[in-house]
Design an enzyme around this catalytic site. Structure first.
Site, PDB file in Angstrom:
ATOM      1  N   ARG A  87       0.657  -1.282   0.068  1.00  0.00           N
ATOM      2  CA  ARG A  87       0.093   0.247  -0.356  1.00  0.00           C
ATOM      3  C   ARG A  87       1.084   1.663   0.053  1.00  0.00           C
ATOM      4  O   ARG A  87       2.296   1.358   0.548  1.00  0.00           O
ATOM      5  CB  ARG A  87      -0.565  -0.196   1.080  1.00  0.00           C
ATOM      6  CG  ARG A  87      -2.159  -0.615   1.107  1.00  0.00           C
ATOM      7  CD  ARG A  87      -3.085  -0.719  -0.093  1.00  0.00           C
ATOM      8  NE  ARG A  87      -4.114  -0.887  -0.019  1.00  0.00           N
ATOM      9  CZ  ARG A  87      -4.165  -2.403  -1.090  1.00  0.00           C
ATOM     10  NH1 ARG A  87      -3.150  -2.534  -1.861  1.00  0.00           N
ATOM     11  NH2 ARG A  87      -5.620  -2.916  -1.579  1.00  0.00           N
ATOM     12  N   GLU A 133      -3.078   8.411  -5.713  1.00  0.00           N
ATOM     13  CA  GLU A 133      -3.177   7.250  -7.006  1.00  0.00           C
ATOM     14  C   GLU A 133      -4.242   8.157  -8.234  1.00  0.00           C
ATOM     15  O   GLU A 133      -5.254   8.683  -7.315  1.00  0.00           O
ATOM     16  CB  GLU A 133      -3.401   6.100  -6.984  1.00  0.00           C
ATOM     17  CG  GLU A 133      -2.293   5.600  -6.208  1.00  0.00           C
ATOM     18  CD  GLU A 133      -2.515   4.194  -7.051  1.00  0.00           C
ATOM     19  OE1 GLU A 133      -3.313   3.252  -7.092  1.00  0.00           O
ATOM     20  OE2 GLU A 133      -0.968   3.223  -5.512  1.00  0.00           O
ATOM     21  N   HIS A 178       0.501   0.986 -10.000  1.00  0.00           N
ATOM     22  CA  HIS A 178      -0.312  -0.344  -9.712  1.00  0.00           C
ATOM     23  C   HIS A 178      -0.643  -1.509 -10.569  1.00  0.00           C
ATOM     24  O   HIS A 178      -2.240  -1.503 -10.446  1.00  0.00           O
ATOM     25  CB  HIS A 178      -1.487   0.731  -9.194  1.00  0.00           C
ATOM     26  CG  HIS A 178      -2.440   0.566  -7.553  1.00  0.00           C
ATOM     27  ND1 HIS A 178      -2.405   0.442  -6.638  1.00  0.00           N
ATOM     28  CD2 HIS A 178      -1.957  -1.187  -7.420  1.00  0.00           C
ATOM     29  CE1 HIS A 178      -3.061  -0.720  -5.408  1.00  0.00           C
ATOM     30  NE2 HIS A 178      -2.806  -1.539  -5.833  1.00  0.00           N
TER      31      HIS A 178
END
Length: 326
Positions: A235, A264, A283
């Site tokens: 994370r 993000e 990601h």
């Protein structure tokens, strides 16, 4: 694996399944005639929650559940998120409720492990620099690092962390795994600083909890060897990004790769794009071809178990914020 049986509607009733949508939509054709499926976006989620028996959080990047759950009225008895992490949906009211929460444990383990192995090999063999030199049409011979015989510390002992450890061991990397508590083949938190100070590769694969938030800070980067590389696929909030950037600029460590970030997507003006020795990816470490179909299939199988009144796997400990290990 922990299992729990959430309450289900009477056999003659079709449960109301609420889906927090994201594109593309999940394939739920197998549930036709077996569920009343209601699709919603974040703006209408609070309105639909009181009438739902179950909630599929397909948009697992949205904080909408965390925002809407504290409202008035009944709440679904089962919530499933199509992600490994649950920090985006947990709030005190959900944690204190009788609602069962499950996650997508098992879908992303090996893809993420392969991605980490690719990053380790790319950094060891200086592939990013080779690509830069190729674009410049520059022939510059140099030596690269041998991966076999190096040491890795994987922080996070869940299925993803264990898959990373197995994959790195296949490359003959001596690998230690650190979890929230010590158990066979897993080190406890007290060993973390000692292990990262000796590691060539430090891999962050921990869940986001109050104990792990910001755990990789200037102090931890200062403990690492100047030759060490750091990878975060857990994370974004596990890492103090400014401290990492400073560690790379000051050459406290040799390199890093981030696949997750505090905010993000990264904006075009983010300074992280320009940090020397940092590999940035959007990601994507667990997102292999067909991953959404796998997530949909997993949910349908869980739904069938739930509808039959059978115990569910992948049950999250809502106080800890993850599925407990064995």
């Amino acid at each position: 694996m922990p299992q729990e049986t959430p309450a289900v509607p009477a056999a003659h009733d079709d449960p109301t399944l609420l889906v927090l949508d994201a594109d593309p939509l999940p394939r739920l054709g197998r549930l036709t005639g077996r569920a009343r499926i209601v699709h919603t976006d974040a703006t209408a989620l609070a309105e639909h929650l009181p009438s739902a028996d179950a909630l599929l959080v397909w948009d697992f990047t949205s904080p909408a559940v965390r925002d809407a759950w504290p409202g008035a009225g009944p709440r679904p008895r089962w919530v499933h998120t199509a992600s490994a992490g649950v920090d985006h949906l947990m709030c005190p009211e959900l944690a204190a409720s009788d609602t069962v929460v499950t996650n997508a444990r098992g879908v992303f383990d090996q893809p993420i492990a392969e991605y980490v192995a690719a990053l380790v090999l790319a950094m060891a063999k200086d592939l990013p620099h080779s690509w830069d030199l190729q674009r410049e049409r520059t022939w510059h011979h140099r030596e690269s690092m041998r991966v076999a015989g190096t040491r890795a510390c994987v922080v996070g002992s869940g299925p993803i962390g264990r898959a990373i450890a197995r994959t790195l061991k296949a490359l003959d990397v001596t690998t230690a795994v650190v979890g929230s508590r010590a158990r066979p083949a897993v080190h406890g938190p007290d060993d973390l600083n000692r292990l990262i100070s000796r590691a060539d590769w430090v891999i962050s694969a921990a869940p986001l909890t109050s104990e792990t938030r910001g755990m990789f800070d200037s102090g931890r980067f200062g403990m690492m060897q100047p030759s060490a590389r750091f990878v975060n696929i857990g994370r974004g909030q596990l890492v103090d990004e400014e401290a990492l950037a400073e560690a790379l600029r000051s050459r406290w460590i040799a390199g890093a790769a981030l696949d997750v970030f505090e905010h993000e997507p990264l904006t075009p003006d983010s300074p992280l794009w320009r940090v020397p020795g940092l590999i940035v990816s959007p990601h994507m470490s667990g997102d292999t071809v067909g991953w959404r179909d796998q997530l949909g299939t997993q949910f349908v199988e869980l739904y069938e178990r739930w509808r039959a009144g059978k115990p569910l796997p992948n049950v999250v400990d809502k106080q800890r914020g993850y599925v407990p290990g064995h």
